[in-house]
Design a protein around this motif. Structure first.
Motif, mmCIF file in Angstrom:
data_model
loop_
_atom_site.group_PDB
_atom_site.id
_atom_site.type_symbol
_atom_site.label_atom_id
_atom_site.label_comp_id
_atom_site.label_asym_id
_atom_site.label_seq_id
_atom_site.Cartn_x
_atom_site.Cartn_y
_atom_site.Cartn_z
ATOM 1 N N TRP A 44 8.295 6.487 -20.540
ATOM 2 C CA TRP A 44 7.231 7.663 -19.176
ATOM 3 C C TRP A 44 6.646 6.538 -18.909
ATOM 4 O O TRP A 44 5.513 5.309 -19.717
ATOM 5 C CB TRP A 44 6.596 8.642 -20.349
ATOM 6 C CG TRP A 44 7.585 9.026 -20.350
ATOM 7 C CD1 TRP A 44 8.773 9.799 -21.199
ATOM 8 C CD2 TRP A 44 8.217 10.499 -19.533
ATOM 9 N NE1 TRP A 44 9.430 10.370 -21.346
ATOM 10 C CE2 TRP A 44 8.785 11.401 -20.130
ATOM 11 C CE3 TRP A 44 7.706 10.894 -18.236
ATOM 12 C CZ2 TRP A 44 9.575 12.491 -19.394
ATOM 13 C CZ3 TRP A 44 7.252 12.255 -18.123
ATOM 14 C CH2 TRP A 44 9.398 12.945 -18.035
ATOM 15 N N ASN A 45 5.513 6.843 -17.761
ATOM 16 C CA ASN A 45 4.061 6.693 -17.268
ATOM 17 C C ASN A 45 2.926 7.493 -17.324
ATOM 18 O O ASN A 45 3.202 9.002 -17.027
ATOM 19 C CB ASN A 45 4.203 5.821 -15.923
ATOM 20 C CG ASN A 45 5.284 4.718 -15.222
ATOM 21 O OD1 ASN A 45 5.181 3.528 -15.539
ATOM 22 N ND2 ASN A 45 6.921 4.895 -15.297
ATOM 23 N N THR A 46 1.860 6.520 -17.544
ATOM 24 C CA THR A 46 0.461 7.716 -17.501
ATOM 25 C C THR A 46 -0.161 7.591 -16.030
ATOM 26 O O THR A 46 -0.884 6.137 -16.019
ATOM 27 C CB THR A 46 0.035 7.507 -18.762
ATOM 28 O OG1 THR A 46 0.800 7.936 -19.665
ATOM 29 C CG2 THR A 46 -1.210 8.657 -18.937
ATOM 30 N N TYR A 47 -0.400 7.713 -15.670
ATOM 31 C CA TYR A 47 -1.654 8.644 -14.897
ATOM 32 C C TYR A 47 -2.858 9.353 -15.124
ATOM 33 O O TYR A 47 -2.484 10.307 -15.322
ATOM 34 C CB TYR A 47 -1.301 9.015 -12.510
ATOM 35 C CG TYR A 47 -0.539 8.180 -12.277
ATOM 36 C CD1 TYR A 47 -0.419 6.020 -12.268
ATOM 37 C CD2 TYR A 47 0.624 8.706 -11.158
ATOM 38 C CE1 TYR A 47 0.661 5.892 -11.210
ATOM 39 C CE2 TYR A 47 1.116 8.104 -9.951
ATOM 40 C CZ TYR A 47 1.038 6.463 -10.067
ATOM 41 O OH TYR A 47 1.530 6.319 -9.580
ATOM 42 N N ASP A 48 -4.162 8.334 -15.285
ATOM 43 C CA ASP A 48 -5.470 9.655 -15.065
ATOM 44 C C ASP A 48 -6.136 8.698 -14.374
ATOM 45 O O ASP A 48 -6.259 7.664 -13.482
ATOM 46 C CB ASP A 48 -6.427 8.382 -16.471
ATOM 47 C CG ASP A 48 -5.679 9.072 -17.637
ATOM 48 O OD1 ASP A 48 -5.397 10.228 -18.075
ATOM 49 O OD2 ASP A 48 -4.656 8.262 -18.117
ATOM 50 N N ASN A 83 0.593 -1.175 0.288
ATOM 51 C CA ASN A 83 0.260 0.395 -0.478
ATOM 52 C C ASN A 83 0.657 1.258 -0.169
ATOM 53 O O ASN A 83 0.710 2.042 0.684
ATOM 54 C CB ASN A 83 -0.195 0.472 0.887
ATOM 55 C CG ASN A 83 0.131 0.346 2.393
ATOM 56 O OD1 ASN A 83 0.990 -0.386 2.898
ATOM 57 N ND2 ASN A 83 -1.111 0.269 3.828
ATOM 58 N N GLY A 84 1.984 0.805 -0.171
ATOM 59 C CA GLY A 84 2.547 2.023 -0.329
ATOM 60 C C GLY A 84 3.565 2.585 -1.858
ATOM 61 O O GLY A 84 4.733 2.941 -1.934
ATOM 62 N N GLN A 85 3.490 1.686 -3.041
ATOM 63 C CA GLN A 85 4.146 1.662 -4.087
ATOM 64 C C GLN A 85 2.946 2.065 -5.542
ATOM 65 O O GLN A 85 2.799 2.643 -4.636
ATOM 66 C CB GLN A 85 4.411 -0.097 -4.377
ATOM 67 C CG GLN A 85 2.792 -0.793 -5.665
ATOM 68 C CD GLN A 85 2.647 -1.967 -5.669
ATOM 69 O OE1 GLN A 85 3.351 -2.947 -4.918
ATOM 70 N NE2 GLN A 85 2.791 -1.786 -7.035
ATOM 71 N N ALA A 86 3.638 2.377 -6.185
ATOM 72 C CA ALA A 86 3.321 3.333 -7.177
ATOM 73 C C ALA A 86 1.616 2.914 -7.655
ATOM 74 O O ALA A 86 1.319 1.805 -7.682
ATOM 75 C CB ALA A 86 4.187 3.374 -8.753
ATOM 76 N N ALA A 87 1.088 3.978 -7.952
ATOM 77 C CA ALA A 87 -0.267 4.017 -7.567
ATOM 78 C C ALA A 87 -0.968 3.640 -6.547
ATOM 79 O O ALA A 87 -2.230 3.548 -6.948
ATOM 80 C CB ALA A 87 -0.525 3.444 -9.027
ATOM 81 N N HIS A 118 -3.179 3.477 -14.397
ATOM 82 C CA HIS A 118 -2.086 2.910 -14.515
ATOM 83 C C HIS A 118 -1.164 2.844 -15.646
ATOM 84 O O HIS A 118 -1.876 1.559 -16.025
ATOM 85 C CB HIS A 118 -1.331 2.732 -13.199
ATOM 86 C CG HIS A 118 0.253 3.011 -12.962
ATOM 87 N ND1 HIS A 118 1.023 2.030 -13.117
ATOM 88 C CD2 HIS A 118 1.687 4.340 -14.409
ATOM 89 C CE1 HIS A 118 2.105 3.048 -12.715
ATOM 90 N NE2 HIS A 118 2.470 3.691 -13.871
ATOM 91 N N ASN A 119 -1.375 3.527 -16.814
ATOM 92 C CA ASN A 119 -0.776 3.312 -18.748
ATOM 93 C C ASN A 119 -1.733 2.086 -19.295
ATOM 94 O O ASN A 119 -1.721 1.314 -19.015
ATOM 95 C CB ASN A 119 0.619 2.298 -17.663
ATOM 96 C CG ASN A 119 1.979 2.753 -17.871
ATOM 97 O OD1 ASN A 119 2.501 4.280 -17.970
ATOM 98 N ND2 ASN A 119 2.759 2.640 -16.890
#
Length: 243
Positions: free
Chosen positions: A164-168, A141-145, A192-193
């Motif tokens: 490059w990573n994308t967050y929406d 519960n601390g990793q990316a996304a 995420h991506n």
């Protein structure tokens, strides 16, 4: 017998409703307004508010000083300048769609939370974690996304450092009554991506590093901030849509 007759009458009424013509369940007003999508899916649509387009930091300010944001802008990319502190948007938002792209440093230092650490803090307190989680194990519960310290992502969709990573992010702000009690918690969906990793999660309160989250009433609209965690995380193409 009376019950049977009543049930048959109800069933017949239901059948009559089912036989309504299709136009009985159609409505034509209001008509959705037209929005022109970006030429590519990651580009802003016509109704977006551009926060960072690679040119300057005019839409951000420093959380530490309240003055100009001091992160580095070069070649269309925004890079954390360690030690200068978090930056936050000058404009405030409530219900909002946020798009941003980030890249973890190619020079790998440390592990777990010590690799490519930053964060998107919506309303300055509800964090979607930014981290280099590519082949880098940390608490789930601390990793990316992740919704930091509350919900791990459904999957790890992180790309390699330097890519490059994308967050929406689709965020519904919490609602409070006149006494300051939360009557509707914040909700967030994260892609995420292109992969759904948080599905309409109810946020339990501010995403605390230590302790139990606990809602406290706040303004209906607040800025979002990007975190200076000492790592050279890069950002680009940041835009929002008020919902």
């Amino acid at each position: 017998m009376v019950f049977a007759i009543g049930f048959m009458a109800f069933a017949q009424a239901q059948q009559k409703e089912i036989k309504l013509p299709p136009e009985a369940t159609e409505f034509w007003e209001p008509e959705p307004r037209v929005v022109t999508p970006g030429a590519e899916n990651h580009l802003p649509p016509s109704d977006a508010i551009i926060i960072f387009d690679g040119k300057n930091l005019d839409n951000f300010k420093s959380l530490k000083t309240g003055g100009a944001a001091e992160w580095t802008v070069a070649d269309g990319i925004l890079t954390v300048k360690p030690g200068t502190g978090d930056i936050l948007t000058k404009e405030a938002f409530g219900d909002v769609q946020i798009h941003l792209e980030f890249s973890a440093p190619t020079e790998i230092k440390g592990q777990s939370q010590g690799r490519g650490n930053s964060g998107l803090l919506i309303m300055e307190r509800y964090e979607v974690q930014v981290l280099d989680s590519y082949e880098n194990r940390t608490y789930s519960n601390g990793q990316a996304a992740s919704i930091y310290k509350q919900y791990p992502p459904l999957v790890n969709a992180m790309r390699k450092p330097g890519e490059w990573n994308t967050y929406d992010v689709f965020f519904t702000a919490p609602r409070f009554n006149a006494d300051g009690m939360v009557i509707s918690p914040a909700k967030v969906t994260v892609i995420h991506n292109g992969v759904l990793v948080q599905n309409a999660r109810e946020i339990k309160g501010p995403t605390e590093y230590i302790g139990i989250p606990n809602y406290k009433a706040h303004d209906a609209e607040l800025p979002f901030k990007l975190q200076d965690h000492g790592d050279l995380v890069k950002f680009r193409n940041i835009w929002v849509r008020k919902l």
